[in-house]
Design a protein around this motif. Sequence first.
Motif, PDB file in Angstrom:
ATOM      1  N   ASP A  85       0.871  -1.185   0.000  1.00 13.37           N
ATOM      2  CA  ASP A  85       0.000   0.000   0.000  1.00 13.37           C
ATOM      3  C   ASP A  85       0.898   1.221   0.000  1.00 13.37           C
ATOM      4  N   TRP A  86       0.998   1.876  -1.163  1.00 17.14           N
ATOM      5  CA  TRP A  86       1.934   2.987  -1.322  1.00 17.14           C
ATOM      6  C   TRP A  86       1.604   4.153  -0.417  1.00 17.14           C
ATOM      7  N   ARG A  87       0.365   4.284   0.007  1.00 13.77           N
ATOM      8  CA  ARG A  87      -0.035   5.436   0.804  1.00 13.77           C
ATOM      9  C   ARG A  87       0.402   5.340   2.267  1.00 13.77           C
ATOM     10  N   CYS A 123       0.668  -5.028  -5.711  1.00 14.29           N
ATOM     11  CA  CYS A 123      -0.084  -3.818  -5.364  1.00 14.29           C
ATOM     12  C   CYS A 123      -1.309  -3.764  -6.266  1.00 14.29           C
ATOM     13  N   GLY A 135       2.387   6.432  -4.655  1.00 11.48           N
ATOM     14  CA  GLY A 135       1.707   5.645  -5.670  1.00 11.48           C
ATOM     15  C   GLY A 135       1.962   6.116  -7.080  1.00 11.48           C
ATOM     16  N   PHE A 158       8.096   3.241  -8.446  1.00 10.93           N
ATOM     17  CA  PHE A 158       6.916   3.557  -7.645  1.00 10.93           C
ATOM     18  C   PHE A 158       7.339   4.464  -6.485  1.00 10.93           C
ATOM     19  N   SER A 217      -4.784   2.640  -3.384  1.00 12.34           N
ATOM     20  CA  SER A 217      -4.280   1.944  -2.207  1.00 12.34           C
ATOM     21  C   SER A 217      -4.946   0.581  -2.119  1.00 12.34           C
ATOM     22  N   TYR A 277      -9.688   5.372  -4.024  1.00  8.54           N
ATOM     23  CA  TYR A 277      -8.867   5.974  -5.071  1.00  8.54           C
ATOM     24  C   TYR A 277      -9.335   7.395  -5.384  1.00  8.54           C
TER      25      TYR A 277
END
Length: 531
Positions: free
Chosen positions: A273-275, A297, A338, A351, A393, A399
């Motif tokens: 989860d990039w967030r 992801c 993200g 990323f 995410s 989103y």
Amino acid sequence: MAPEIIEDGMWLKFAILLPKTFSYKLFATSVWVMVTIQVMETVNPQFNLPKLRYHVRFKSSLSVIFYGSDVFSLASLQKLYNLLTVPADFKTVKGSSNECLIDRLEIVTKNDLNRVAQFAKAKGLTVHQWPHRLKPDCYDLGVVVSFGQLIDEESIKSCKYGMINVHPSLLPKYRGSTPIQKAVYAGDKETGLSVVTIQPKKYDIGKILLQQRIEIAEGSKAIDLYNSLAEIGATLLIQCISNLPFYLSNAKDQQKEGISYAVKLKKSDGQIDWRVMTSDLVDRTFRAYDGFIPIYCNWINGSPLFLMDMIDTRLTHKLNWDNLEKIVFGHVCHDKPGLVMYNSRLNGVCFKCKDNKWVVFRKLALKNYAKMTALDFKNGFISKQKQPLILPSKSFRSYQMIEFKMTSNQNSDTNVTPCGQRFLINYKPSDPIKSRYNWMVFLLIISVTIAMVSILWVTYLWIKSNEIKSQLKPNQLFDTGRQIINELTARTHIQHENRSEENKFDLKSLFNIAKDAVRKFNETIHSDADH
């Protein structure tokens, strides 16, 4: 010490060391039998003797039952098998360098397809399928390595010296099935191996026989550490078995402080989860779980994007990413986790993480697509998009579209990702308050449907009853019924007058009269319905 002669089920061979106290006749007979069998086997290779083989067994030799199921346990099994060497000459006397520590080795495993079962069958070892309960006093020692099943107390007590286990952590830290992965994920600087006794009903709580600390090198992956610890653990196991009484007598209880657990991995553990994840956490997640579970992801449509072949963050963090962002987006994009772009110099898809640092992967795969290099992924999914965006995410509903102004002087070495603004530009997350009433709306729809069906059914029955009434001709039926009633009354009056006072109330006669009237009534109805 006089040797014991035992039978182990192969071709008849003799390797007998006879002390001087034995009689000359016994020695001569043994030599004569050996020579005779050798001559017979040379002349006729198909010489049919009972499949027996005799070898010297000293009291220090052990019969071992081994429990294992994967590559980690295979290393220990191979070491144990090397000790299972049947003496072929007189060098196997106790005290020599080639002393036989194990005289019998059998395997318990979960299925016939794993590496342990395949190795055992290739070497001619006896393989038992789990679950397998041991008979009393059948083995001297049980060895458990990466088996993943609780062994019953009766089987543990069936072994003379009990059972021992090789566990890849410094117990009591990381009890459970994934201690190596958890150590890498936690960023530990060292791990270790423990040889402990097996206790029933719980995992990894036995007494410690032997431990060894192992340093975790920076950037190490769990899959590589897994293989190296397997070899070290096998060496510790043999060290323990070679002097088993000593280690059993000096076993120590585990400390009550510092207990932690390494539970079985789930697929969701590999989701990025990039967030919420920093570049360091993404790096540790990949190094810990890659090779055991997929690392993935969410892509722009919510489908999983699998990430492989990650470039070491010690290299990527040295690059000047701010300059790349200025070239691509016209400004440094802070707090935009993200964000995705392709970089030809790194030959990877990049990323952005929560801490505004980048991680790079050279191989990727979308669901229902084959594995692709970063370049192929860029050509197939990135270059076709006109607008860059931020990947979603874990929850696709959270989103949000973020637009960037592209500069005219875009670097030819860097292409910003795709991303279907056309697909997501009008996307609006559903109202969480309204979503509560979805179940109530569903029940309301079901209730209305049932009510409508009930109304239709009652209407159908009403129409059908009217049709039946019209077929029976009610006016004619009324006249017929009145005639039958009059006739029944007349006949009853006549018979009543003709009877004596004692029999005026003969119920049987009244019943017969009523029965005839009903029969005539039914015949009249059927005849009218036929017409």
